[in-house]
Write an enzyme that holds these catalytic residues in place. Structure first.
Site, PDB file in Angstrom:
ATOM      1  N   SER A 151       0.893  -1.264   0.032  1.00  0.00           N
ATOM      2  CA  SER A 151       0.309  -0.004  -0.114  1.00  0.00           C
ATOM      3  C   SER A 151       0.813   1.145  -0.083  1.00  0.00           C
ATOM      4  CB  SER A 151      -0.795  -0.052   1.285  1.00  0.00           C
ATOM      5  OG  SER A 151      -1.552   1.296   1.202  1.00  0.00           O
ATOM      6  N   TYR A 172      -1.154  -1.201  10.441  1.00  0.00           N
ATOM      7  CA  TYR A 172      -1.505  -1.597   9.032  1.00  0.00           C
ATOM      8  C   TYR A 172      -0.072  -1.162   8.228  1.00  0.00           C
ATOM      9  CZ  TYR A 172      -3.700  -0.919   4.231  1.00  0.00           C
ATOM     10  OH  TYR A 172      -4.147  -1.227   2.887  1.00  0.00           O
TER      11      TYR A 172
HETATM   12  N1  LIG Z   1      -8.849  -0.421  -0.785  1.00  0.00           N
HETATM   13  C1  LIG Z   1      -7.727   0.420  -0.548  1.00  0.00           C
HETATM   14  O1  LIG Z   1      -8.047   1.359  -1.037  1.00  0.00           O
HETATM   15  C2  LIG Z   1      -6.545  -0.191  -0.663  1.00  0.00           C
HETATM   16  C3  LIG Z   1      -5.209   0.682  -0.661  1.00  0.00           C
HETATM   17  C4  LIG Z   1      -4.112   0.087  -0.546  1.00  0.00           C
HETATM   18  C5  LIG Z   1      -3.875  -1.241  -0.336  1.00  0.00           C
HETATM   19  N2  LIG Z   1      -5.036  -1.920  -0.157  1.00  0.00           N
HETATM   20  C6  LIG Z   1      -4.727  -3.313  -0.031  1.00  0.00           C
HETATM   21  O2  LIG Z   1      -5.336  -4.327  -1.131  1.00  0.00           O
HETATM   22  C7  LIG Z   1      -5.716  -5.539  -0.780  1.00  0.00           C
HETATM   23  C8  LIG Z   1      -7.072  -5.918  -0.995  1.00  0.00           C
HETATM   24  O3  LIG Z   1      -7.999  -4.988  -0.245  1.00  0.00           O
HETATM   25  P1  LIG Z   1      -9.365  -4.475  -1.014  1.00  0.00           P
HETATM   26  O4  LIG Z   1      -9.192  -3.102  -1.230  1.00  0.00           O
HETATM   27  O5  LIG Z   1      -9.779  -5.362  -1.991  1.00  0.00           O
HETATM   28  O6  LIG Z   1     -10.290  -4.658   0.369  1.00  0.00           O
HETATM   29  P2  LIG Z   1     -11.471  -5.655   0.690  1.00  0.00           P
HETATM   30  O7  LIG Z   1     -11.857  -5.484   2.250  1.00  0.00           O
HETATM   31  O8  LIG Z   1     -12.652  -5.548  -0.394  1.00  0.00           O
HETATM   32  O9  LIG Z   1     -10.909  -7.256   0.083  1.00  0.00           O
HETATM   33  C9  LIG Z   1      -9.992  -7.703   1.055  1.00  0.00           C
HETATM   34  C10 LIG Z   1     -10.349  -9.235   1.076  1.00  0.00           C
HETATM   35  O10 LIG Z   1      -9.362 -10.074   1.878  1.00  0.00           O
HETATM   36  C11 LIG Z   1     -10.215 -11.112   2.584  1.00  0.00           C
HETATM   37  N3  LIG Z   1      -9.349 -11.262   3.988  1.00  0.00           N
HETATM   38  C12 LIG Z   1      -9.332 -10.284   5.071  1.00  0.00           C
HETATM   39  N4  LIG Z   1      -8.482 -10.889   6.057  1.00  0.00           N
HETATM   40  C13 LIG Z   1      -8.481 -12.308   5.548  1.00  0.00           C
HETATM   41  C14 LIG Z   1      -7.792 -13.525   6.026  1.00  0.00           C
HETATM   42  N5  LIG Z   1      -7.250 -13.442   7.500  1.00  0.00           N
HETATM   43  N6  LIG Z   1      -7.730 -14.470   5.410  1.00  0.00           N
HETATM   44  C15 LIG Z   1      -8.215 -14.775   4.098  1.00  0.00           C
HETATM   45  N7  LIG Z   1      -8.842 -13.593   3.584  1.00  0.00           N
HETATM   46  C16 LIG Z   1      -8.868 -12.605   4.185  1.00  0.00           C
HETATM   47  C17 LIG Z   1     -11.579 -10.339   2.841  1.00  0.00           C
HETATM   48  O11 LIG Z   1     -12.491 -11.157   3.501  1.00  0.00           O
HETATM   49  C18 LIG Z   1     -11.783  -9.722   1.674  1.00  0.00           C
HETATM   50  O12 LIG Z   1     -12.425 -10.593   0.661  1.00  0.00           O
HETATM   51  C19 LIG Z   1      -5.404  -5.375   0.701  1.00  0.00           C
HETATM   52  O13 LIG Z   1      -4.210  -6.079   1.126  1.00  0.00           O
HETATM   53  C20 LIG Z   1      -5.385  -4.096   0.983  1.00  0.00           C
HETATM   54  O14 LIG Z   1      -4.744  -3.884   2.157  1.00  0.00           O
HETATM   55  C21 LIG Z   1      -6.306  -1.580  -0.273  1.00  0.00           C
END
Ligand SMILES: NC(=O)c1ccc[n+]([C@@H]2O[C@H](COP(=O)([O-])OP(=O)(O)OC[C@H]3O[C@@H](n4cnc5c(N)ncnc54)[C@H](O)[C@@H]3O)[C@@H](O)[C@H]2O)c1
Length: 288
Positions: A151, A172
């Protein structure tokens, strides 16, 4: 026409929704079969809902609609044995694994989150990535590609580590800095084996993680109970380019490039998909 990852098998964590689902679909569109895992349960310190089994089933339906094969398993990335078992089932059915997308994550923001939130963020967002790679490594051979999700929060000085973001915010940023370092150092270890390791670092992405009350509260500290509409006005403050967020497919296209042979000599890269977010900030000191 041959797809860009035709005949490969990709292991994707957090695949039930959001970016993980989008990565799985983008890879499937380009010819890959998918081993898709997700926790499909909530985590107490994370104050917005995670995915459900119905979400994971919908990912499978969408992959099959592309005429690709898929194996889904409910698995928690904090639990190495669950990942090992899920992969064993997937490989038994699909024959191999070539691509690893360690994407699952939580973002337990909020001053009301207990100290456990610090550890939970690290367990999922850093140890979960390491567990995912550890489960897959024995099955990988020359030409394989590992992509880990970081991130911009891990690359910016301070990141999400502020009093308002609470222990989970600190966890985080800590985890995402760790992902950057892990990718850098692992890439060097696996280079002699022709296995590549890269990171993608998204800015705001329009998923349920961003579209959540804890995130609205952080983006609009001036309001008592901010709504999505209130937060939408503040999301653009992250990026010099005039957008509030990127779409999941913007990250998936980066993942696809790193997964495919188009990037066959790219390893140890910290690929920012951030609409310029990091240009406007000082860095954390993590490899960038
Ligand atoms: N959305 C943003 O703004 C953003 C920005 C930077 C980085 N990210 C990163 O992107 C990645 C994906 O996030 P997203 O935006 O799709 O959010 P999201 O919440 O829609 O998806 C995350 C998924 O991970 C699953 N998950 C969570 N904990 C888990 C575990 N212990 N075991 C297995 N699955 C698990 C959740 O059930 C969910 O389906 C993450 O690593 C997040 O930190 C997101």
């Amino acid at each position: 026409m041959t797809g860009r990852v035709e005949g490969r098998v990709a292991f994707v964590t957090g695949a039930a929704r959001g970016q993980g689902r989008s990565h799985a679909l983008r890879l499937a569109q380009e010819g890959a079969d998918i081993i898709a895992v997700d926790i499909c349960e909530d985590i107490e310190t994370n104050h917005y809902p995670l995915s459900t089994e119905a979400d994971l089933a919908e990912t499978a339906r969408l992959i099959e609609a592309l005429d690709r094969r898929v194996v889904t398993r409910k698995a928690d990335v904090r639990e190495p044995a669950q990942l090992v078992a899920a992969l064993a089932d997937g490989i038994a059915e699909l024959g191999r694994v070539d691509i690893v997308v360690a994407n699952a994550g939580i973002c337990p923001l909020g001053a009301d989150v207990p100290a456990q939130g610090f550890l939970d963020a690290i367990q999922v967002d850093l140890i979960g990535v390491i567990n995912t790679v550890s489960a897959a490594l024995p099955h990988l051979s020359a030409g394989a590609s590992i992509v880990c999700t970081g991130s911009v929060a891990g690359l910016m000085a301070g990141g999400t580590s502020t009093p308002a973001n609470g222990p989970g915010g600190a966890g985080y940023s800590h985890a995402k800095r760790g992902v950057a370092r892990f990718v850098h150092d692992l890439a060097l270890q696996l280079a002699p084996h022709s296995i590549r390791v890269n990171a993608v670092h998204p800015t705001n992405v329009d998923t349920d993680m961003l579209q959540s009350q804890p995130m609205y509260n952080i983006f609009r500290p001036d309001l008592e109970n901010p709504t999505r509409e209130d937060a939408e006005l503040a999301f653009p403050s992250m990026q010099p380019m005039p957008i509030g967020y990127v779409e999941p497919v913007d990250i998936s296209n980066a993942v696809l490039f790193l997964a495919s042979d188009e990037s066959r000599y790219v390893t140890g890269l910290q690929l920012k998909v951030d609409a310029g977010a990091l240009l406007a900030s000082t860095t954390s000191g993590a490899p960038a």
